[in-house]
Scaffold this motif. Structure first.
Motif, short mmCIF file in Angstrom:
data_model
loop_
_atom_site.label_atom_id
_atom_site.label_comp_id
_atom_site.label_asym_id
_atom_site.label_seq_id
_atom_site.Cartn_x
_atom_site.Cartn_y
_atom_site.Cartn_z
N GLU A 65 37.97 49.85 25.76
CA GLU A 65 36.77 49.20 26.34
C GLU A 65 37.16 47.87 26.98
OE1 GLU A 65 32.99 49.08 27.59
OE2 GLU A 65 33.90 50.78 26.55
N PHE A 66 38.03 47.10 26.29
CA PHE A 66 38.47 45.82 26.83
C PHE A 66 39.23 46.03 28.15
CE2 PHE A 66 41.33 42.26 27.51
CZ PHE A 66 40.53 41.15 27.23
N GLU A 67 40.12 47.04 28.14
CA GLU A 67 40.92 47.31 29.35
C GLU A 67 40.02 47.71 30.51
OE1 GLU A 67 43.74 50.14 27.90
OE2 GLU A 67 45.09 48.58 27.09
N ASP A 68 38.96 48.48 30.20
CA ASP A 68 38.02 48.90 31.25
C ASP A 68 37.31 47.67 31.85
OD1 ASP A 68 36.43 50.76 32.78
OD2 ASP A 68 34.77 50.27 31.41
N LEU A 69 36.86 46.76 30.95
CA LEU A 69 36.19 45.54 31.42
C LEU A 69 37.15 44.68 32.24
CD1 LEU A 69 34.07 44.18 28.40
CD2 LEU A 69 33.22 45.00 30.59
N TRP A 70 38.40 44.63 31.79
CA TRP A 70 39.42 43.83 32.49
C TRP A 70 39.57 44.32 33.93
CZ3 TRP A 70 41.61 39.36 31.28
CH2 TRP A 70 42.75 38.94 31.98
N GLU A 71 39.57 45.64 34.11
CA GLU A 71 39.70 46.23 35.46
C GLU A 71 38.48 45.89 36.32
OE1 GLU A 71 42.47 47.44 36.65
OE2 GLU A 71 43.26 47.01 34.64
N ARG A 72 37.30 45.84 35.68
CA ARG A 72 36.06 45.61 36.44
C ARG A 72 35.81 44.13 36.73
NH1 ARG A 72 31.80 48.50 32.75
NH2 ARG A 72 30.31 47.60 34.21
N SER A 73 36.65 43.27 36.16
CA SER A 73 36.43 41.82 36.33
C SER A 73 37.33 41.25 37.42
CB SER A 73 36.70 41.09 35.01
OG SER A 73 35.86 41.62 34.00
N SER A 74 36.95 40.06 37.90
CA SER A 74 37.68 39.43 39.02
C SER A 74 38.53 38.27 38.51
CB SER A 74 36.69 38.86 40.04
OG SER A 74 35.74 39.84 40.38
N VAL A 75 39.61 38.02 39.22
CA VAL A 75 40.49 36.91 38.87
C VAL A 75 39.77 35.59 39.19
CG1 VAL A 75 42.65 35.73 39.47
CG2 VAL A 75 42.59 38.23 39.27
N VAL A 76 39.92 34.61 38.32
CA VAL A 76 39.32 33.29 38.58
C VAL A 76 40.30 32.50 39.44
CG1 VAL A 76 38.45 31.17 37.53
CG2 VAL A 76 38.09 33.34 36.37
N ASP A 77 40.12 32.58 40.76
CA ASP A 77 41.02 31.85 41.67
C ASP A 77 40.30 30.64 42.26
OD1 ASP A 77 39.28 32.95 43.48
OD2 ASP A 77 40.69 34.46 44.22
N ASP A 78 41.01 29.89 43.11
CA ASP A 78 40.45 28.66 43.68
C ASP A 78 39.17 28.94 44.46
OD1 ASP A 78 42.53 27.33 42.59
OD2 ASP A 78 43.71 27.16 44.43
N ALA A 79 39.20 30.03 45.24
CA ALA A 79 38.04 30.35 46.09
C ALA A 79 36.80 30.61 45.23
CB ALA A 79 38.36 31.56 46.97
N PHE A 80 36.98 31.42 44.17
CA PHE A 80 35.83 31.72 43.30
C PHE A 80 35.30 30.44 42.67
CE2 PHE A 80 34.45 32.00 38.90
CZ PHE A 80 33.27 32.70 39.07
N LEU A 81 36.22 29.61 42.14
CA LEU A 81 35.78 28.39 41.44
C LEU A 81 35.02 27.45 42.37
CD1 LEU A 81 38.48 27.27 38.87
CD2 LEU A 81 36.04 27.44 38.51
N GLN A 82 35.52 27.33 43.60
CA GLN A 82 34.85 26.49 44.60
C GLN A 82 33.40 26.93 44.79
OE1 GLN A 82 37.10 24.32 46.25
NE2 GLN A 82 35.41 23.23 47.21
N ASP A 83 33.24 28.24 45.01
CA ASP A 83 31.89 28.80 45.24
C ASP A 83 31.01 28.61 44.02
OD1 ASP A 83 32.66 29.60 47.69
OD2 ASP A 83 32.78 31.75 47.28
N TYR A 84 31.57 28.90 42.85
CA TYR A 84 30.77 28.86 41.61
C TYR A 84 30.31 27.42 41.31
CZ TYR A 84 29.45 29.93 36.74
OH TYR A 84 28.76 30.09 35.57
N LYS A 85 31.23 26.45 41.51
CA LYS A 85 30.87 25.04 41.29
C LYS A 85 29.71 24.63 42.19
CE LYS A 85 35.32 23.22 39.73
NZ LYS A 85 36.59 22.62 40.15
N GLN A 86 29.83 25.03 43.47
CA GLN A 86 28.79 24.69 44.45
C GLN A 86 27.45 25.30 44.04
OE1 GLN A 86 29.55 22.48 47.02
NE2 GLN A 86 27.31 22.44 46.97
N PHE A 87 27.53 26.57 43.60
CA PHE A 87 26.33 27.31 43.19
C PHE A 87 25.63 26.62 42.01
CE2 PHE A 87 24.63 30.75 40.39
CZ PHE A 87 23.58 31.16 41.21
N ILE A 88 26.44 26.24 40.97
CA ILE A 88 25.89 25.58 39.78
C ILE A 88 25.26 24.23 40.15
CG2 ILE A 88 26.48 24.49 37.56
CD1 ILE A 88 26.56 27.46 37.26
N GLN A 89 25.95 23.49 41.05
CA GLN A 89 25.41 22.19 41.50
C GLN A 89 24.05 22.35 42.16
OE1 GLN A 89 28.42 20.37 43.94
NE2 GLN A 89 29.31 19.27 42.23
N ASN A 90 23.95 23.37 43.03
CA ASN A 90 22.69 23.62 43.73
C ASN A 90 21.58 23.98 42.75
OD1 ASN A 90 24.00 23.13 46.07
ND2 ASN A 90 24.30 25.28 46.62
#
Length: 937
Positions: A149-174
């Protein structure tokens, strides 16, 4: 290996954090899948993750954007660990992500924890959470399922890279920008409800008023909401005219706004009396003492139904006295964080000795009135050696602390542990002004905007710096200081405290810690970094953190070894191994009852008292973390005797030459700390009145406690009349009272003493201290007869007083079982002395938190009346009261008190002369006490 299953809940005994850190320290690999990660929880795991990294252990963590609870800051921090792979499950509108699973891999088994806890401070430490831990072999079906189950979730999840973090920070701020305006709804009067401290204060104020009292004092730490409490009381009492008096103008506007918010639509007019405003006609007037003292004659003395003095510790000053003497309000309330005594009258006296409430740091944590703190005790760098420096030699300490490597080390730890919130808002407490300046300069050189302040800087400069620190748009991150933030200055948004000097006093430590505990919007915890050197007084930190008035070596050592598990809520204390060992070694070597130690403690406290001789017990009452003055009494039979000796004070020695005075002082002091309040309440009344009837005594006692029975009041009168004294006690004690029927009058010798104001002052100080300390430790509860409070400390002879024993009380000592009617008092030593290391086979023992094994004396047979009373105690209506102590002596020549653990009932027995009895306790032993009594450190 069998499968193991455990339920992990957060309790005094354990919590999920402990399980996770110990597993991270021992596993080969780990896998977490949690719905969200907050920095408040992650900070508590940082050291364990770092340790895993140093062992070469790798881990995978999946978290999610579900409900936008995961903090970008926590993701940033996790990405810094090279031994971690981090992924994020991006939730969509119709797919939530709720998993809370922690998986640890070992050589031949897995440990899996699945339940309700995410990574937040509350979930790991204090929330009601259920997590099931299953330990099972690699090839078990359940383990295979979890890993797949963990391996399946791991495959379905995305890497936390710079681009994702940038977007997510902006989203939370808004989001925060949009939702922050909605939170204004909580400011509406109907949504503001009293916190536990405020409720308690209001109940006590109401109780005092029903007894006809017209004055009261509330003592509560900064940040606990005293102004709101007074406004709630006003809301309840509905006075027509109110006067609210403050010491500083900046507080006035805030207080007025609080009242206007809580009391809308009442047709009340609000006004101010300041240098620029003179609203004499308003219903509720908010005044500064400076202006009021010039204009009070223009107001009718009987105009106000309710007068409130904020920062009431100033009330002993003359300006206040004129105002207090002039007005005749229906009720008068004083509020203060520090009940300091002025040089003239005592603040307690001004408010008729009615303390409606007192909240110290540990109470405030318990009641969630302040934010929790995460304390990290960090061993200082080897280059700094303070082992041979006196705590008073600030120049030498400063010289040794000014080391560039230490600055780098402090910054490294600050960055490692991080802080709550966007901007670091930090106070650094230094050894001297020069040390503070040095730290600010070095921090600035390394790119961390810093400043330093001391008592020499004037108020506008301080206020400007504080404003810069509090403002998110300014660069200033750290203010280094020496003395000015110990008390009185409020910087609610502070999120980090650095302890950069050796701790010289638990009082200072608690004051400095308290500077960062004020609740503030979006602030969830305070980070405290304490750099612990090899200074000889390092163990004082443990005394401050332990928060107990009385302590001994054992309780301190247990607190340290269990990480101060008894502290409430999400507060977390973590000392690295070297610091722990250093402090434990110092505690072992220190003799807390020696004259040397007591003198050091006294003179350190005298410094806190601005160098003034603290000649009254009440001087110790005003500071959280003050020494327990009863230890000074134990040494010299009265506190004044101790002061006269260590100060070599001729005047005091002359005063003590009066035999009646000295003996009276020693007798009153011998009763401290009070175990029942009645005797001192009666004496307190007799300081002002020549005699007291049983009804008057009862009325007086009800001002302090909710209830009292007439027999106990009469027993107290008999006791004060020396009815239960043996000949030795009578010789040692002057007779202060005479009992005539049900009326107790002052004796001639008491009258003579009271005619001398100096004698009266010192005698009354013992009474005052006894009453207030009792109130702090026992509250207003009525404990019945026998008058015992669970888990309180008692000596054998106390049972005679507490159970209204009508014969000589000195008979109550020296045996394992004492009886008064149907009450049997069992006094039990669990071990031999602390310094005797060999194992002694004691048959008296705590079996578990609900059961106790006890052995009678060799002379008790099962067929005897006493034997049958013990074996069949419930059927025969016999109460078996249990008093236990771990050791008779911990330090040489100091007999330890017993702890009352409640009543026990016999469930089985065997043998005769002695009989071995199994008892079931009526109250489950609290985990902290159980650990303290059973754990060997």
């Amino acid at each position: 290996m069998h499968d193991e299953k455990n339920l992990i809940v957060n309790s005094e005994q354990t919590n999920l954090l402990k399980e996770l850190t110990s597993s991270l320290e021992t596993c080969n690999r780990f896998y977490f899948s949690v719905a969200f990660v907050n920095f408040s929880g992650l900070q508590l795991l940082l050291d364990a993750i770092k340790e895993a990294k140093q062992r070469g252990v790798e881990g995978q963590i999946i978290t999610s954007t579900y409900l936008n609870f995961t903090e970008p800051k926590a993701l940033d921090r996790l990405r810094e660990f090279k031994n971690l792979d981090l992924k994020i499950f991006l939730t969509e509108r119709n797919v939530g992500f709720h998993t809370k699973a922690y998986i640890f891999e070992y050589d031949d088994y897995f440990k899996v924890m699945i339940g309700s806890s995410n990574i937040t401070q509350s979930a790991l430490k204090s929330n009601v959470e259920w997590n099931v831990e299953i330990i099972s072999k690699h090839d078990e079906t359940f383990i295979q399922q979890v890993i797949l189950e963990f391996e399946d979730l791991w495959e379905r999840s995305s890497v936390v890279d710079d681009a994702f973090l940038q977007d997510y920070k902006q989203f939370i701020q808004n989001i925060n920008r949009v939702t922050s305006s909605k939170s204004l709804i909580y400011e509406k009067a109907e949504y503001i409800v009293p916190n536990s401290m405020q409720k308690k204060a209001m109940e006590n104020l109401e109780r005092l008023r029903t007894l006809g009292e017209k004055k009261a004092l509330v003592i509560a730490a900064t940040g606990t909401g005293k102004t709101y409490m007074s406004a709630f009381d006003v809301q309840h009492l509905k006075p027509k005219k109110l006067l609210f008096i403050v010491h500083r103008e900046e507080i006035l506007t805030k207080a007025k706004e609080t009242y206007e918010k809580l009391l809308p639509n009442r047709n009340i007019t609000f006004g101010m009396l300041t240098g620029t405003k003179k609203d004499f006609e308003a219903d509720y007037i908010f005044a500064t003492i400076q202006t009021l003292s010039r204009y009070y004659h223009q107001l009718d003395p009987a105009k106000f139904d309710y007068i409130i003095y904020d920062e009431a510790h100033h009330a002993t000053a003359d300006t206040y006295q004129h105002v207090i003497d002039y007005f005749e309000p229906g009720f008068m309330l004083g509020m203060t964080a520090t009940p300091e005594r002025g040089d003239s009258r005592s603040i307690f006296e001004i408010f008729d000795f009615n303390v409606a409430l007192e909240v110290r740091l540990h109470d405030a944590l318990e009641d969630d009135i302040v934010v929790p703190f995460h304390y990290f005790g960090i061993t200082d760098i080897d280059e700094i050696d303070l082992s041979d420096v006196s705590v008073d030699d600030l120049d030498e300490i400063t010289k040794r602390l000014k080391v560039n490597e230490r600055v780098d080390f402090v910054i490294e730890k600050m960055k490692f542990y991080g802080h709550d919130g966007k901007k670091r808002k930090c106070l650094g407490f230094c050894a001297s002004r020069e040390h503070a300046r040095y730290m600010a300069e070095e921090f600035n050189k390394r790119g961390i905007s810093s400043s330093y302040l001391s008592g020499e800087d004037d108020v506008p400069v301080r206020q400007a710096r504080i404003a810069e620190l509090e403002d998110d748009c300014y660069e200033l991150q750290v203010i280094f200081t020496v003395d000015i933030f110990n008390e009185g200055v409020d910087i609610p948004s502070v999120n980090t405290v650095l302890m950069l000097r050796p701790t010289s006093s638990p009082i200072v430590f608690i004051q400095q810690l308290g500077r960062g505990l004020r609740k503030y919007q979006d602030k969830s915890f305070l980070t405290v970094l304490d750099f612990i050197g090899n200074h000889t007084k390092t163990f004082l930190i443990a005394i401050a953190l332990n928060g107990s008035r009385y302590y001994d070596k054992e309780s301190l050592k247990v607190a340290i070894s269990t990480g101060f598990a008894h502290l409430p809520g999400a507060t977390h204390i973590q000392m690295d191994k070297i610091s722990q060992e250093r402090i434990l070694a110092q505690i072992d070597q220190e003799k807390f009852t020696s004259m040397k130690y007591l003198k050091e403690e006294y003179f350190e406290f005298k410094k806190m008292n601005n160098g003034r001789v603290p000649d009254l017990l009440m001087d110790f009452y005003k500071f959280d973390g003050a020494p327990d003055p009863v230890r000074f009494i134990d040494k010299e039979k009265s506190y004044l005797n101790f002061v006269a000796k260590v100060e070599k004070d001729q005047q005091l020695q002359q005063l003590l030459a009066n035999e009646t005075f000295e003996k009276g002082l020693k007798w009153l002091s011998s009763m401290l700390p009070l175990k029942r309040i009645y005797d001192f309440v009666i004496l307190n009344y007799l300081f002002e009145q020549p005699a007291v009837t049983i009804d008057e005594a009862e009325q007086e006692i009800l001002k302090w406690v909710k209830n009292v029975d007439e027999d106990s009041v009469y027993h107290a009168m008999e006791f004060l009349n020396q009815n239960f004294f043996d000949d030795t006690q009578k010789k040692r004690t002057p007779k202060l009272t005479n009992l005539n029927g049900k009326r107790l009058g002052r004796s001639d010798s008491f009258d003579q003493l009271l005619k001398n104001p100096t004698y009266k002052r010192y005698l009354h100080d013992v009474i005052e201290y006894g009453l207030f300390r009792y109130e702090r430790e026992f509250g207003e509860e009525y404990f019945g007869v026998p008058h015992f409070k669970l888990y309180e400390q008692y000596q054998m002879m106390d049972a005679a007083l507490m159970s209204n024993y009508r014969k000589s009380h000195s008979a109550f000592r020296g045996s394992g079982l004492l009886a008064n009617g149907d009450d049997y008092f069992l006094y039990i030593d669990l071990h031999k002395e602390a310094d005797i290391k060999e194992s002694i086979n004691y048959n008296d023992k705590i079996v578990d938190r609900n059961h106790f094994q006890w052995e009678t004396s060799n002379s008790t047979a099962p067929s005897s009346e006493r034997g049958r009373n013990i074996i069949y105690n419930q059927e025969r209506g016999i109460n078996l009261h249990l008093f236990v102590r771990k050791y008779k002596e911990i330090e040489k020549n100091t007999v330890e008190p017993y702890i009352y653990i409640g009543k026990g009932n016999t469930i089985s027995w065997q043998g005769e002369r002695p009989i071995e009895v199994q008892l079931e306790l009526e109250h489950t032993l609290p985990q902290q006490l159980y650990t303290e009594l059973t754990e060997k450190v």
